[in-house]
Design a protein around this motif. Structure first.
Motif, PDB file in Angstrom:
ATOM      1  N   MET A 125       0.847  -1.191   0.000  1.00  0.00           N
ATOM      2  CA  MET A 125       0.000   0.000   0.000  1.00  0.00           C
ATOM      3  C   MET A 125       0.879   1.236   0.000  1.00  0.00           C
ATOM      4  O   MET A 125       1.840   1.320   0.779  1.00  0.00           O
ATOM      5  N   VAL A 127       1.615   4.856   1.114  1.00  0.00           N
ATOM      6  CA  VAL A 127       1.224   5.637   2.286  1.00  0.00           C
ATOM      7  C   VAL A 127       1.801   7.044   2.157  1.00  0.00           C
ATOM      8  O   VAL A 127       3.009   7.218   2.001  1.00  0.00           O
ATOM      9  N   LEU A 144      -3.155   5.020   1.044  1.00  0.00           N
ATOM     10  CA  LEU A 144      -3.584   5.505   2.357  1.00  0.00           C
ATOM     11  C   LEU A 144      -3.061   6.919   2.569  1.00  0.00           C
ATOM     12  O   LEU A 144      -1.889   7.197   2.311  1.00  0.00           O
ATOM     13  N   THR A 151      -8.579   4.651  -2.561  1.00  0.00           N
ATOM     14  CA  THR A 151      -7.970   5.610  -1.636  1.00  0.00           C
ATOM     15  C   THR A 151      -8.737   5.655  -0.325  1.00  0.00           C
ATOM     16  O   THR A 151      -9.965   5.736  -0.302  1.00  0.00           O
ATOM     17  N   ILE A 152      -7.981   5.617   0.772  1.00  0.00           N
ATOM     18  CA  ILE A 152      -8.544   5.682   2.118  1.00  0.00           C
ATOM     19  C   ILE A 152      -7.809   6.780   2.885  1.00  0.00           C
ATOM     20  O   ILE A 152      -6.577   6.830   2.879  1.00  0.00           O
ATOM     21  N   ILE A 157      -7.149   8.525   6.683  1.00  0.00           N
ATOM     22  CA  ILE A 157      -7.276   8.334   8.131  1.00  0.00           C
ATOM     23  C   ILE A 157      -6.949   9.655   8.810  1.00  0.00           C
ATOM     24  O   ILE A 157      -5.816  10.145   8.740  1.00  0.00           O
ATOM     25  N   THR A 164     -10.281  11.510  -0.643  1.00  0.00           N
ATOM     26  CA  THR A 164     -10.220  10.053  -0.732  1.00  0.00           C
ATOM     27  C   THR A 164     -11.634   9.483  -0.842  1.00  0.00           C
ATOM     28  O   THR A 164     -12.617  10.145  -0.498  1.00  0.00           O
ATOM     29  N   LEU A 176      -8.412  -2.059   9.140  1.00  0.00           N
ATOM     30  CA  LEU A 176      -7.994  -1.698   7.786  1.00  0.00           C
ATOM     31  C   LEU A 176      -8.293  -2.810   6.799  1.00  0.00           C
ATOM     32  O   LEU A 176      -8.833  -2.572   5.710  1.00  0.00           O
TER      33      LEU A 176
END
Length: 240
Positions: A36, A38, A71, A111-112, A114, A131, A198
């Protein structure tokens, strides 16, 4: 939770994530396999032209080179309020970053976001809200616009805005209010391993679309947005 604790809980199988001048960049191994990308902003750094360009470059280079989800970790100030950034056209750089994330998501890179710290205004719009899914962690403190700034823009008194904020999430900052409006998809627990949460979200991503308006209606935070979107869509289709 600190950034190091969050990353360790998200990626117990290993990562290569670096922090440089308030910008996060790197990659991490997923429990289900693959890697992933980041990226993000940390240490409540204001998002300016330079940071937006660096983050955009990481995403664009990854699109050409890698596969897998993206992420975005967010703990920022608002956009950088400097004469230099404004003269360079900061709004265009923030829009570019948002469009890069949306482009990646539309072309097979889910896309995430946090949100684990603070964020506000253009910085929040160009990162977490760009996202497909934005997750909040307990203790996060988002604000699209704080009440003193809102008072200046709307010309309403602080007393009037504070009264509205008690009953209307649109007028109120904070994690729970953004969740009620649908801007935040869900709030994770910091008492359970983040990797499990996740992986569960990643498993659902193929069926998850941008449902912020529908979530806002269902949760009572934005009762009209979804209906207005549907009406505009119907009118556009009639014109075609």
């Amino acid at each position: 939770m600190t950034l190091d604790e969050i990353i360790a809980s998200l990626f117990p199988d290993g990562h290569q994530i670096r922090k440089d001048g308030g910008v996060i960049a790197g990659s991490a191994k997923l429990r289900a396999g693959g890697r992933m990308l980041v990226i993000g902003v940390t240490d409540r750094t204001a998002l300016g032209v330079d940071e937006a360009l660096r983050l955009s470059r990481h995403v664009l280079e990854s699109i050409d080179r890698d596969t897998g989800p993206i992420l975005v970790l967010v703990d920022s100030d608002s956009q950088r309020m400097s004469k230099r950034d404004e003269l360079l056209g900061l709004n265009e750089f923030l829009a570019h970053l948002a469009k890069v994330l949306i482009h990646a998501d539309m072309h097979g890179r889910p896309t995430i976001g946090i949100l684990y710290g603070h964020s506000a205004a253009g910085a929040l719009l160009a990162t977490g809200l760009a996202t497909r899914v934005l997750v909040g962690l307990p203790g996060a403190s988002p604000a699209v616009m704080d009440l003193p700034s809102m008072a200046k823009v709307t010309k309403l008194s602080m007393e009037a805005l504070e009264e509205k904020a008690e009953s209307t999430p649109v007028f109120a900052p904070g994690l729970s209010n953004l969740e009620q409006m649908g801007a935040i998809h869900m709030i994770w627990s910091d008492a359970a391993p983040l990797v499990d949460q996740l992986e569960a979200l990643l498993a659902d991503m193929p069926a998850v679309n941008d449902r912020r308006d529908a979530l806002g209606k269902a949760r009572g935070g934005r009762p009209k947005a979804a209906d207005i979107v549907e009406r505009v869509r119907d009118l556009a289709l009639q014109i075609r």
